[in-house]
Design a protein around this motif. Sequence first.
Motif, short mmCIF file in Angstrom:
data_model
loop_
_atom_site.label_atom_id
_atom_site.label_comp_id
_atom_site.label_asym_id
_atom_site.label_seq_id
_atom_site.Cartn_x
_atom_site.Cartn_y
_atom_site.Cartn_z
N SER A 60 43.79 -55.49 -62.33
CA SER A 60 44.34 -55.47 -60.98
C SER A 60 45.70 -54.79 -61.02
CB SER A 60 44.48 -56.90 -60.45
OG SER A 60 45.17 -56.92 -59.22
N GLN A 62 49.00 -54.02 -58.82
CA GLN A 62 49.68 -54.52 -57.64
C GLN A 62 51.06 -53.88 -57.53
OE1 GLN A 62 49.60 -58.82 -57.69
NE2 GLN A 62 47.63 -58.82 -58.71
N ASP A 65 55.16 -54.65 -51.58
CA ASP A 65 54.76 -54.19 -50.25
C ASP A 65 55.89 -54.18 -49.24
OD1 ASP A 65 55.10 -56.88 -49.77
OD2 ASP A 65 53.02 -57.26 -49.23
N GLN A 76 49.20 -58.38 -53.04
CA GLN A 76 49.77 -57.05 -53.22
C GLN A 76 48.85 -56.10 -53.98
OE1 GLN A 76 51.50 -59.90 -53.76
NE2 GLN A 76 52.89 -59.78 -52.05
N GLU A 77 47.62 -56.53 -54.24
CA GLU A 77 46.70 -55.68 -55.01
C GLU A 77 46.39 -54.41 -54.23
OE1 GLU A 77 43.07 -56.79 -57.70
OE2 GLU A 77 42.45 -56.85 -55.59
N ARG A 78 46.51 -53.27 -54.92
CA ARG A 78 46.20 -51.98 -54.31
C ARG A 78 45.01 -51.32 -54.97
NH1 ARG A 78 48.66 -54.28 -51.26
NH2 ARG A 78 50.64 -53.78 -50.31
N THR A 87 37.82 -50.44 -56.73
CA THR A 87 38.11 -50.63 -55.32
C THR A 87 39.60 -50.46 -55.08
OG1 THR A 87 38.24 -53.03 -55.65
CG2 THR A 87 36.16 -52.17 -54.87
N SER A 88 39.92 -49.97 -53.89
CA SER A 88 41.33 -49.81 -53.53
C SER A 88 41.55 -50.38 -52.14
CB SER A 88 41.74 -48.34 -53.57
OG SER A 88 41.13 -47.63 -52.51
N LYS A 89 42.80 -50.73 -51.86
CA LYS A 89 43.14 -51.28 -50.56
C LYS A 89 42.97 -50.23 -49.48
CE LYS A 89 46.13 -54.30 -48.20
NZ LYS A 89 46.10 -55.72 -48.30
N GLU A 90 43.27 -48.98 -49.80
CA GLU A 90 43.07 -47.85 -48.90
C GLU A 90 41.80 -47.13 -49.30
OE1 GLU A 90 45.06 -47.06 -46.30
OE2 GLU A 90 46.37 -48.74 -46.76
#
Length: 107
Positions: A60, A62, A65, A76-78, A87-90
């Motif tokens: 992970s 992070q 933010d 805060q994981e991105r 996988t990504s937050k965006e």
Amino acid sequence: MVVATGGSHALKLKRNRNKPNFGVRFDFNLLNSLNEDTKYGTIIGSIKDSAAGAEFGFLSFQVADGSGTWSDGYIQERLRIEADRVTSKESYEITTSFCASCISVRR
């Protein structure tokens, strides 16, 4: 830190837990504008499944933010890297061209 010669481990972090979502982490701290020690990023290596012989983990990534607070709940994981997915937050689209070493990333 002293790294012994020989062997294959230059650095090994170990936490004596075997429960999912428990892991070890690297924190990246720097000074803010008031010269206060501030965490800006973290990389966590963690357990997804600890079943003997079928272990699965994840990494992970992070980043701070801007809220000034951190949580242990992966808020805060991105980016997360697992055995079967990334996988990504965006949302990003990753494509390759004729050049095997060339990768283009589009948002």
